[in-house]
Write a protein that holds these residues in place. Structure first.
Motif, PDB file in Angstrom:
ATOM      1  N   ASN A  95       0.849  -1.186   0.000  1.00  0.00           N
ATOM      2  CA  ASN A  95       0.000   0.000   0.000  1.00  0.00           C
ATOM      3  C   ASN A  95       0.888   1.241   0.000  1.00  0.00           C
ATOM      4  N   VAL A  97      -0.049   4.304   0.678  1.00  0.00           N
ATOM      5  CA  VAL A  97      -0.466   5.278   1.689  1.00  0.00           C
ATOM      6  C   VAL A  97       0.219   4.926   3.000  1.00  0.00           C
ATOM      7  N   GLY A 138       5.404   2.965   3.003  1.00  0.00           N
ATOM      8  CA  GLY A 138       4.665   2.761   1.760  1.00  0.00           C
ATOM      9  C   GLY A 138       5.583   2.383   0.619  1.00  0.00           C
ATOM     10  N   ARG A 485     -10.271   5.601  -0.472  1.00  0.00           N
ATOM     11  CA  ARG A 485      -9.192   6.594  -0.382  1.00  0.00           C
ATOM     12  C   ARG A 485      -7.837   5.971  -0.700  1.00  0.00           C
ATOM     13  N   ALA A 486      -7.627   4.739  -0.267  1.00  0.00           N
ATOM     14  CA  ALA A 486      -6.376   4.031  -0.557  1.00  0.00           C
ATOM     15  C   ALA A 486      -6.603   3.054  -1.705  1.00  0.00           C
ATOM     16  N   GLY A 490      -7.883  -0.301   1.100  1.00  0.00           N
ATOM     17  CA  GLY A 490      -8.295   0.192   2.401  1.00  0.00           C
ATOM     18  C   GLY A 490      -9.604  -0.395   2.878  1.00  0.00           C
TER      19      GLY A 490
END
Length: 768
Positions: A95, A97, A138, A485-486, A490
């Protein structure tokens, strides 16, 4: 060896020899000066301190680790034997983020490493640099390395132009450290022995993000072709081959990953020597042939991939539009590279690629933006694939194709004449390989309407049953919710954005659900019909969690200045154990009213219903500021979108009442389809909660279906509907709608599970 194989290898060899003899192409003077000014900043630093640039690479400077271990999509630790050279540091997380990011290059600590492989990165909360574990960073480690490799690549470009060996030495300094770091390190190991083991690259958690291949291959090719002497060429090329073999061994063969991986393989192949230069015979020719004609478990040939993914009739790719248009572009880019660099005509070998370029127009709403089902961020069609296809047509003296591509490129522009884009779209369209259906009255952005229906078939799809998007007056007023959002990593994506309540659909008993991403839940098309005055479709779906029959009938009826939509959604469990059915409708805008159809107050009250309780989906908990009323009355809703210049776009809804019906006015999480469009949207959609209407039918929703009329209007062209009435035309399954327009016209609509008919002032305008 077969004649076909021999011919292929000879072609590759001849092209490779030509590429060696060709001098580097001169870049534009302005581009040269810009690149020189940017690169000289670092050249000066390296002149004063030779290791200034390469010492900032993220490497295992301390441990020289040969092994990397990951767990749960995060870096765990490094170890193994100590390599003769520092090795490349692996990315911190799958990920991207993360709470920490890379410092400015000037602030990077040289030779930054320790026994735990920690890095000195920036806390995004307070801006301070801290020594932290890579699992908090990240994708910043790989990004920082790419930044440094990019500077080295630019130096190699300048050397190829001016012959100044200072640039070559700076480029080689970085390249040498990095490639030896690849050579001496092994493929990461997943401590869970799970799926991630089949995805990891040498530098990142996904082989499709091995983007450092781009800088490394270009840099190496520039230095070598310009004649710069490099003593460790065998190590560099062995490292590139290791990279290639891992890209072949890992990844996903049945979607855009395969193409992205293939592009990396081609880049590596084009800087390698012929097969005969290597003991294992894995050189330029081998990898080019592998990409085009060979297949392994996780890397398919281009022809096999195309046969798998493109619908043979529609030429639509088997993923959501955001990914599908990307894949078409990747196919075109790949074909362009193979044609210009390797002399292999992929467009001729796989003709569906050309058809797919033109088929993309079917994705377009009248405002020329693509529809948004599944994991999609809508926008305009990309220009580059069209430019590359036109370049191909010109290069091969195909004037007919060149003309058609030029026309399409003009047609898909936002301000193109309606008549031009209408040459490339049809009033109705259905592509079974993605369970997607379109009805449109035309492509005039102001006056025409379009409904996009989708099930869940193919890749990057959501659990949404029969989902609906509606267009009007320049906007997709009833859009899908988008991605989290991710993106799709997410909890908001897993719990809300990819689930039924985020879509314009019907959820059964609060539990309708099935696997997302690679999904196998399509609808069946019962009928799809159009006339100049109206269109109609009917699709059927089995909701797998409750084994419920669902039937959605959608119509568009044209009026003087636009038209209106009709939506009839029937839903019932096969076993008759229906508790309730929830009709979700989400509309853009800043204001929403909900009243009885005659304007009377419904006396909406705060409620705790629509919640994760009683075993319902987590997604219900994302819906908030809920007001509800139990009513049998017909209801009406008004959604208002106001532009900065004062222009107003409305969507009106009329819905038939029913016994045991509860209606809700609520807010849902922000729309994450359109948050990237910025000023193209009338307001900041990434800040404004989504206006949400829910109708809950207790018992089945087959004898009491959800029956709605939607009409978009705006300041310049107000609503044309005076009122909407509902009646029983006879029969338990039949519904009747009377739409009374302000000009005196009366449309009568009758729908049953088997039949649909619209009459205007007594004259039939569509019947199915």
């Amino acid at each position: 060896m077969s004649k076909k194989r021999l011919s292929f290898l000879l072609t590759c060899l001849s092209v490779w020899l030509v590429s060696l003899s060709a001098s580097p192409s001169a870049m534009d003077k302005q581009e040269y000066e810009r690149l020189k000014a940017k690169t000289d900043v670092y050249l000066d630093k390296v002149a004063q301190q030779p290791d200034w640039l390469y010492s900032r690479l993220q490497m295992y400077w301390y441990s020289h680790a040969t092994e990397v271990y990951v767990r749960d999509e995060s870096f765990s630790h490094a170890g193994g034997d100590r390599a003769p050279e520092p090795t490349v540091k692996f990315s911190g997380m799958r990920n991207h983020v993360a709470p920490y990011g890379a410092p400015r290059l000037e602030d990077v600590v040289p030779y930054d490493d320790d026994e735990q492989s920690n890095v000195t990165f920036v806390n995004k909360t307070d801006g301070r640099q801290e020594k932290i574990h890579p699992s908090k960073t990240g994708g910043s480690i790989a990004s920082l390395n790419r930044q440094i490799l990019g500077i080295a690549r630019d130096a190699a470009r300048l050397y190829a132009e001016n012959g100044d060996e200072r640039y070559a030495r700076m480029a080689l300094g970085v390249f040498d450290v990095f490639m030896k770091g690849i050579y001496y390190r092994h493929v990461p190991k997943d401590l869970n022995h799970g799926h991630i083991q089949t995805l990891v690259g040498m530098t990142t958690f996904e082989v499709i993000h091995e983007d450092a291949v781009n800088e490394c291959t270009e840099l190496y090719g520039l230095l070598r072709d310009a004649g710069f002497k490099m003593k460790d060429v065998p190590i560099y090329e062995a490292a590139l081959k290791k990279w290639a073999e891992n890209i072949i061994a890992n990844g996903v063969p049945h979607n855009n990953w395969d193409l992205i991986q293939a592009n990396f393989l081609v880049r590596i192949a084009l800087v390698l020597q012929p097969d005969t230069a290597y003991v294992d015979r894995h050189g330029r020719d081998y990898y080019l042939d592998y990409v085009v004609h060979q297949s392994s478990i996780r890397q398919w040939s281009m022809s096999r991939l195309a046969s798998y993914g493109f619908d043979p009739t529609t030429a639509i790719w088997c993923e959501s539009p955001g990914y599908s248009t990307g894949v078409v572009g990747d196919f075109v880019s790949f074909a362009h590279t193979m044609d210009t660099k390797a002399g292999i005509d992929i467009f001729r070998e796989i003709p569906v690629i050309e058809r797919a370029v033109f088929a993309q127009a079917q994705y377009l709403f009248p405002n020329r933006m693509i529809c948004g089902f599944g994991d999609t961020h809508p926008g305009y069609l990309k220009e580059r694939p069209l430019a590359l296809l036109q370049d191909y047509a010109t290069r091969h003296h195909d004037s007919s194709l060149a003309g058609r591509v030029k026309s399409l490129a003009e047609a898909v522009k936002p301000d193109a004449p309606t008549a031009l884009i209408e040459q490339y779209v049809t009033p109705t369209f259905y592509s079974p390989n993605v369970s997607w259906l379109v009805q449109r009255t035309g492509m005039d952005p102001q006056h025409d309407l379009m409904v996009s229906l989708n099930g869940s078939l193919g890749n990057h799809q959501h659990a949404n049953g029969i989902s609906m998007e509606l267009y009007g007056k320049g906007l997709v007023l009833a859009p899908d919710a988008g991605i989290g959002r991710a993106l799709y990593g997410g909890s908001d994506y897993l719990e809300y954005y990819s689930r039924f309540p985020a879509h314009n659909t019907v959820c059964v008993d609060g539990v309708s659900d099935y696997p997302v991403m690679m999904s196998q839940h399509a609808f069946d098309v019962r009928f799809l019909h159009h006339t100049d005055a109206a269109t109609v479709s009917q699709v059927a779906f089995t909701e797998p969690e409750t084994q419920a029959d669902q039937l959605r009938t959608n119509g568009i009826v044209k009026t003087a200045h636009g038209g209106y939509y009709v939506d009839v959604f029937r839903s019932r469990r096969k076993d008759g154990k229906d508790q309730f059915h929830d009709y979700f409708y989400h509309n853009l805008g800043q204001q929403m009213t909900l009243t009885a159809a005659d304007g009377a107050d419904l006396h909406l009250q705060p409620t705790d219903e629509l919640a994760f309780a009683g075993g319902h989906l987590y997604a219900y908990s994302y819906i908030y500021d809920k007001l509800s009323a139990k009513t049998q009355s017909d209801v009406a809703a008004l959604y208002t979108t106001t532009f900065p210049d004062g222009r107003r776009v409305d969507m009106r809804m009329w819905m038939q009442g029913a016994p045991d019906r509860v209606v809700f006015r609520a807010l849902s999480p922000v729309n994450l389809e359109y948050e990237r469009l910025g000023d193209l949207m009338p307001y900041k959609v990434d800040k404004q909660p989504v206006l949400t209407f829910v109708a809950r039918q207790h018992g089945d929703a087959w004898t009491h279906p959800f029956v709605a009329v939607y009409e978009p209007s705006d300041t310049a062209e107000p609503s044309e509907i005076e009122r909407v009435e509902f009646f029983n035309p006879g029969g338990d399954d039949a519904v009747g709608i009377k739409v009374c327009l302000k000009d005196g016209r009366v449309d009568t609509i009758v729908s049953t599970p088997q039949h649909y008919e619209v009459k205007s002032n007594g004259k039939t305008i569509i019947r199915q």
